[in-house]
Design an enzyme around this catalytic site. Structure first.
Site, PDB file in Angstrom:
ATOM      1  N   ASP A 155      -5.312   9.142  10.664  1.00  9.57           N
ATOM      2  CA  ASP A 155      -3.962   8.687  10.985  1.00  9.57           C
ATOM      3  C   ASP A 155      -3.460   9.238  12.306  1.00  9.57           C
ATOM      4  O   ASP A 155      -3.667  10.404  12.641  1.00  9.57           O
ATOM      5  CB  ASP A 155      -2.991   9.081   9.867  1.00  9.57           C
ATOM      6  CG  ASP A 155      -3.138   8.178   8.656  1.00  9.57           C
ATOM      7  OD1 ASP A 155      -3.077   6.942   8.841  1.00  9.57           O
ATOM      8  OD2 ASP A 155      -3.353   8.686   7.540  1.00  9.57           O
ATOM      9  N   GLU A 168       0.857  -1.185   0.000  1.00  8.64           N
ATOM     10  CA  GLU A 168       0.000   0.000   0.000  1.00  8.64           C
ATOM     11  C   GLU A 168       0.884   1.223   0.000  1.00  8.64           C
ATOM     12  O   GLU A 168       1.778   1.336   0.825  1.00  8.64           O
ATOM     13  CB  GLU A 168      -0.845   0.052   1.279  1.00  8.64           C
ATOM     14  CG  GLU A 168      -2.027  -0.848   1.283  1.00  8.64           C
ATOM     15  CD  GLU A 168      -2.777  -0.707   2.601  1.00  8.64           C
ATOM     16  OE1 GLU A 168      -2.761   0.377   3.200  1.00  8.64           O
ATOM     17  OE2 GLU A 168      -3.336  -1.719   3.021  1.00  8.64           O
TER      18      GLU A 168
END
Lengths: 268, 397
Positions: A60, A49
């Site tokens: 995040d 990824e």
């Protein structure tokens, strides 16, 4: 068949589980990223990824958010990240999927963005902040260029909604091991993940890849071992990004490969 | 918007729909707005300001200017209208913990106040740059028992505080409600915040008609309503009840900062283009790759790269005019309203005042403008004095 689909399908045929490391595009540098992709593939990564750095990554934690801010400050763009993938694609056996905020896709234009991904050799795309209700046109655009589309299923997602999300996906479904943001705090996956995986198996035949809070061979085993979670793949992000940043420019690829080999020991 | 939050947003929408169908909710909210917040806030005529507008325009008379005095609401700004309502919703949902983002600190203070009053645990995220600029409000929040978390990432202002509040919420969604402070973010927030702020416009409409009746006039509506727009909550609150009144000109005033270049202002409706930020599609300041641009305003409360999606809609359908007023004009108007009327407005509010003085001069003396005087300026005095000193304003050297 798309590369992501064939990687999962041959994994299932041979009873092999997959490791999917996440790297932040352009972190610690574009050159490091160029060395890291083949090194990860050598070290047992089946699909990599690549996160497209975004200014406001609300899903995040501090490690990946910091890596993204740093990359943007050093001039990294979606284009430069894609160029790195294009430069190594022909020598890379692993699949490559992009992880990107819809803010970027909508501004650059859906068709243009997925076209750039496809032309750069990406095999699929993950839209971590696209709600189911808005995902159709994104998935359609991606499919038009032969890319798989993965959306996220959260622990808070009811099963009926999870089915609808899975129905919009191709390639694989990204299953969150826990609510919250990316990162190593909050504890690793527990055996409760199995119940979730079983529930999702009843609504989709697509491969299930589990991420968020996975940071050790033990965590990988908990997620994919047939005696435990029995998911198709384990996704490791923060723990890898942290090691690459600690190693710093010039050493990030080696550090990434060493950690990836360690993680791969959790697959068996 | 990440899938993790979708369940919480659905729960909030359900709880809100049930609440507004429940007379007991309205009774409790109205009671608190009256006895705790101090509503209705007055509608006050700024006669000397109107005289000055005429003088500047070189005319015998300018439009009459009215101030909707949200600065007189408890805690000194309109923000409390929303936080009291959402704190009641928090309790209805059985949650005990509240988080909030804040820029100027007014929403943080209003949230801390509502939480103290209703016995809820409160954590406020605030950009480190704003903690510096708005120290007074940081102390107020702490006095009220809230935990203030400075945010050091990104531009260290409102957008980053919002990011951090959303990150908290992703991990705490079962026990925590996020009291968003403006008409931004994912559905249903823009709707809930607009509805809770709409008391401003409803009262203003009623009070204006009463004032006119007192003069023996049958006039029911002002000719123009004006408010500053950051995320857009005070503006939405004033505008919404006037949207269907076609005779009323509606003007939103954005932060023009230092000029029209990307990074120098906080005016997405004037200079931005459609994009996605914090879970809504709206006008936003982004670079060509979709990265959020840096923004600047002398006023911390307007220092946000996005704007509520309903404002974008009103712009696109042509119902509301959006203009920008720069830092210097805002500072001038802060002094102007203070000296002409004895009302020290927030720097945010001063943007609306600047526009109103100009527009009043373009209108006849039989016309009426209502400005949302959205907040008081005490929080801004140190920063304003610094900026006035910098530009060599007499008396501030």
């Amino acid at each position: 068949m798309n590369r992501i689909e064939s990687i999962f399908s041959s994994g299932r045929e041979s009873g092999r589980k997959l490791l999917m490391p996440f790297v932040c595009g352009g972190s610690p540098s574009l050159d490091d990223m160029r060395e890291t992709l083949p090194a990860l593939a050598e070290a047992g990564a089946s699909i990599i990824e690549v996160g497209i750095p975004f200014s406001d990554p609300i899903a995040d934690g501090p490690v990946i958010a910091e890596a993204m801010h740093h990359a943007l400050e050093s001039g990294v763009t979606p284009r430069s990240v894609m160029d790195v993938v294009a430069s190594v694609r022909s020598s890379l056996s692993a699949g490559v999927v992009a992880m990107t905020s819809v803010s970027i896709v909508e501004r650059m234009g859906r068709d243009r963005f997925v076209g750039m991904l496809a032309d750069s050799g990406f095999d699929g795309v993950i839209f971590p902040d696209a709600p189911l209700e808005e995902a159709g046109p994104l998935a359609h655009a991606a499919a038009g260029r032969g890319l798989t589309t993965s959306l996220l299923v959260a622990p808070t997602t009811p099963v009926e909604r999870a089915k609808q999300i899975c129905d919009e996906c191709t390639g694989f479904v990204y299953v969150l091991a826990r609510a919250g943001i990316t990162g190593e705090s909050g504890g690793g996956p527990t055996r409760a993940i199995r119940e979730r995986i079983e529930a999702l198996r009843s609504v989709t035949h697509l491969p299930l890849a589990v991420g968020f809070g996975i940071g050790s061979p033990e965590h990988v085993r908990t997620v994919v071992s047939p005696e435990a979670g029995d998911a198709d793949a384990a996704i490791v992000g923060t723990a890898l990004v942290r090691r690459m940043n600690d190693a710093g420019p010039g050493n990030a690829a080696n550090a990434a490969a060493a950690f990836c080999s360690e993680l791969a020991s959790g697959l068996v | 918007m990440p899938e993790t939050l979708v369940a919480a947003l659905r729960e909030l929408e359900r709880a809100y729909d049930e609440a507004i169908a429940d007379d007991a909710f309205h009774a409790e909210l109205d009671h608190l707005l009256k006895t705790f917040v101090g509503r209705a806030t007055p509608l006050f005529e700024a006669k000397r300001l109107s005289g000055l507008a005429a003088e500047r325009a070189g005319k015998d008379g300018a439009a009459r200017i009215w101030l909707k005095r949200e600065d007189l609401a408890h805690t000194g700004a309109h923000k409390i209208n929303n936080t009291i309502g959402q704190a009641l919703l928090t309790r209805r949902m059985g949650k005990r913990r509240v988080i909030a983002e804040t820029g100027a600190g007014q929403h943080g203070v209003a949230t801390a106040t509502a939480c103290a009053h209703l016995g809820l645990d409160c954590t406020v995220y605030m950009g480190a740059e704003d903690v510096r600029r708005q120290h007074l409000n940081v102390v107020r929040m702490k006095m009220m028992g809230a935990k203030v978390c400075p945010v050091d990432s990104g531009s260290r202002t409102l957008k980053d505080a919002t990011n951090e509040a959303m990150r908290d919420w992703m991990s705490s969604v079962d026990t925590t409600h996020y009291i968003l402070g403006s008409v931004v973010g994912p559905h249903p927030f823009p709707r809930i915040v607009r509805d809770l702020q709409a008391c401003i416009g409803r009262e203003a409409k009623e009070q204006f008609a009463e004032a006119m009746a007192g003069e023996g006039s049958k006039k029911l509506l002002p000719d123009c309503v004006i408010a500053c727009v950051g995320g857009g909550s005070n503006a939405a609150g004033l505008f919404y009840p006037f949207i269907d009144d076609a005779s009323v000109r509606i003007v939103g005033v954005e932060a023009g900062g230092r000029g029209p270049g990307l990074g120098s202002h906080a005016a997405p409706l004037s200079h931005g283009s459609p994009g996605v930020l914090h879970g809504s599609l709206s006008y936003v300041l982004q670079d060509e790759d979709g990265q959020t641009a840096s923004v600047h305003s002398c006023s911390a409360g307007l220092d946000y790269p996005g704007v509520g999606p309903e404002h974008s809609y009103w712009k696109d359908v042509g119902r509301v005019e959006y203009i920008a007023v720069d830092d210097d004009q805002a500072l001038d108007s802060m002094l102007l309203l203070s000296r002409m009327e004895g009302v020290l407005p927030a720097l945010e509010t001063a943007h609306a005042v600047a526009a109103a003085v100009r527009i009043a001069g373009e209108m006849g003396a039989d016309r009426h403008i209502v400005i949302n005087c959205s907040g008081r300026g005490d929080k801004d005095v140190d920063e304003a004095a610094r900026l006035l000193r910098e530009r060599g304003e007499p008396g501030f050297e």
